[in-house]
Design a protein around this motif. Structure first.
Motif, PDB file in Angstrom:
ATOM      1  N   THR A 128      75.817  31.442 -17.319  1.00  0.00           N
ATOM      2  CA  THR A 128      75.629  32.640 -18.137  1.00  0.00           C
ATOM      3  C   THR A 128      75.896  33.884 -17.299  1.00  0.00           C
ATOM      4  O   THR A 128      76.583  34.808 -17.743  1.00  0.00           O
ATOM      5  N   ALA A 129      75.385  33.914 -16.087  1.00  0.00           N
ATOM      6  CA  ALA A 129      75.644  35.039 -15.188  1.00  0.00           C
ATOM      7  C   ALA A 129      77.130  35.109 -14.828  1.00  0.00           C
ATOM      8  O   ALA A 129      77.697  36.203 -14.726  1.00  0.00           O
ATOM      9  N   ALA A 130      77.757  33.952 -14.666  1.00  0.00           N
ATOM     10  CA  ALA A 130      79.199  33.931 -14.376  1.00  0.00           C
ATOM     11  C   ALA A 130      79.975  34.565 -15.528  1.00  0.00           C
ATOM     12  O   ALA A 130      80.931  35.317 -15.310  1.00  0.00           O
ATOM     13  N   TRP A 131      79.567  34.284 -16.771  1.00  0.00           N
ATOM     14  CA  TRP A 131      80.217  34.906 -17.934  1.00  0.00           C
ATOM     15  C   TRP A 131      79.993  36.419 -17.911  1.00  0.00           C
ATOM     16  O   TRP A 131      80.921  37.193 -18.141  1.00  0.00           O
ATOM     17  N   ILE A 132      78.784  36.840 -17.611  1.00  0.00           N
ATOM     18  CA  ILE A 132      78.484  38.277 -17.547  1.00  0.00           C
ATOM     19  C   ILE A 132      79.351  38.951 -16.493  1.00  0.00           C
ATOM     20  O   ILE A 132      79.895  40.031 -16.726  1.00  0.00           O
ATOM     21  N   HIS A 133      79.518  38.306 -15.343  1.00  0.00           N
ATOM     22  CA  HIS A 133      80.320  38.890 -14.257  1.00  0.00           C
ATOM     23  C   HIS A 133      81.822  38.758 -14.502  1.00  0.00           C
ATOM     24  O   HIS A 133      82.625  39.194 -13.682  1.00  0.00           O
ATOM     25  N   GLY A 134      82.207  38.158 -15.629  1.00  0.00           N
ATOM     26  CA  GLY A 134      83.618  38.069 -15.993  1.00  0.00           C
ATOM     27  C   GLY A 134      84.359  36.871 -15.436  1.00  0.00           C
ATOM     28  O   GLY A 134      85.584  36.820 -15.479  1.00  0.00           O
ATOM     29  N   ALA A 135      83.629  35.874 -14.936  1.00  0.00           N
ATOM     30  CA  ALA A 135      84.276  34.713 -14.338  1.00  0.00           C
ATOM     31  C   ALA A 135      84.491  33.573 -15.325  1.00  0.00           C
ATOM     32  O   ALA A 135      85.113  32.575 -14.971  1.00  0.00           O
ATOM     33  N   CYS A 136      83.979  33.697 -16.536  1.00  0.00           N
ATOM     34  CA  CYS A 136      84.163  32.680 -17.580  1.00  0.00           C
ATOM     35  C   CYS A 136      84.702  33.342 -18.836  1.00  0.00           C
ATOM     36  O   CYS A 136      84.329  34.465 -19.155  1.00  0.00           O
ATOM     37  N   GLU A 137      85.553  32.624 -19.521  1.00  0.00           N
ATOM     38  CA  GLU A 137      86.125  33.137 -20.774  1.00  0.00           C
ATOM     39  C   GLU A 137      85.104  33.159 -21.901  1.00  0.00           C
ATOM     40  O   GLU A 137      85.058  34.085 -22.688  1.00  0.00           O
ATOM     41  N   GLN A 138      84.313  32.083 -21.994  1.00  0.00           N
ATOM     42  CA  GLN A 138      83.371  31.940 -23.100  1.00  0.00           C
ATOM     43  C   GLN A 138      81.953  31.828 -22.578  1.00  0.00           C
ATOM     44  O   GLN A 138      81.717  31.305 -21.494  1.00  0.00           O
ATOM     45  N   LEU A 139      81.030  32.285 -23.400  1.00  0.00           N
ATOM     46  CA  LEU A 139      79.612  32.128 -23.104  1.00  0.00           C
ATOM     47  C   LEU A 139      79.207  30.724 -23.529  1.00  0.00           C
ATOM     48  O   LEU A 139      79.252  30.390 -24.710  1.00  0.00           O
ATOM     49  N   ASP A 140      78.870  29.887 -22.552  1.00  0.00           N
ATOM     50  CA  ASP A 140      78.471  28.510 -22.847  1.00  0.00           C
ATOM     51  C   ASP A 140      77.038  28.472 -23.357  1.00  0.00           C
ATOM     52  O   ASP A 140      76.207  29.289 -22.972  1.00  0.00           O
ATOM     53  N   GLU A 141      76.785  27.518 -24.229  1.00  0.00           N
ATOM     54  CA  GLU A 141      75.410  27.258 -24.649  1.00  0.00           C
ATOM     55  C   GLU A 141      75.000  25.926 -24.083  1.00  0.00           C
ATOM     56  O   GLU A 141      75.822  25.023 -23.983  1.00  0.00           O
ATOM     57  N   PRO A 142      73.775  25.753 -23.700  1.00  0.00           N
ATOM     58  CA  PRO A 142      72.728  26.750 -23.759  1.00  0.00           C
ATOM     59  C   PRO A 142      72.888  27.781 -22.654  1.00  0.00           C
ATOM     60  O   PRO A 142      73.508  27.503 -21.627  1.00  0.00           O
TER      61      PRO A 142
END
Length: 187
Positions: free
Chosen positions: A64-78
């Motif tokens: 989730t933090a990786a997504w926030i920092h722009g390192a992931c395309e999609q926000l994974d759940e959970p």
């Protein structure tokens, strides 16, 4: 720089109104919220888009933090959430949240979009440990996130230094080797 408006369903506009605005092309979904269609999504905006999902005693970590920092395309759940205060808190019970009860030290956290998020270096250390853990990253998102975060030399060096101070964490030897390989590739 003016703040980018993030629309949380139920605050100023209902979910139905935001969905209609999405159909009209005025807003786009981001995390658990919406933002203007022509707006960029820097880390603070990404964090603000999911901030209502947690309280002030928690921080976003790992993928989730990786997504926030722009390192992931999609926000994974959970989403990954960790306790960010010394005292035990009420555990979040929600299928959409993976709760980690160990305290995230304030030195490993940054404030983005009104909520705590693990720092880029700590996020890199965490996703690198996930990437090398057998069976923990079947889709490869942690490995991809680690590679993207490791492109920044300062972040990579800070993550390597973090491992020097936290040698006894699970999978840290293999994760450190992964980061050192990244370090050799960029030189």
């Amino acid at each position: 720089m003016p703040a980018i408006p993030v629309y949380h369903p139920g605050e100023r506009l209902s979910l139905a109104e935001l969905t209609a605005a999405r159909i009209d092309g005025e807003v786009v979904p981001l995390g658990a919220s919406f933002l203007p269609a022509d707006a960029a999504a820097p880390p603070a905006t990404r964090a603000a888009s999911i901030a209502p999902l947690i309280g002030p005693s928690y921080a976003f970590v790992r993928r989730t933090a990786a997504w926030i920092h722009g390192a992931c395309e999609q926000l994974d759940e959970p989403i990954d959430v960790q306790r960010a205060v010394p005292a035990m808190t009420t555990r979040i019970v929600d299928r959409a949240v993976r709760y980690h009860d160990q305290e995230l030290p304030s030195a490993d956290a940054v404030l983005l979009g009104g909520c705590r998020v693990s720092s880029p270096a700590r996020t890199l250390a965490d996703v690198a440990r996930l990437a090398v853990q057998p069976g923990a990253d079947p889709s490869g998102t942690a490995r991809d996130a680690a590679a993207r975060l490791a492109r920044d030399e300062r972040t990579r060096a800070a993550a390597i230094a973090w491992f020097a101070d936290h040698r006894r964490r699970p999978h840290s030897v293999a994760a450190l080797a992964l980061l050192r390989r990244q370090d050799d590739v960029t030189r």
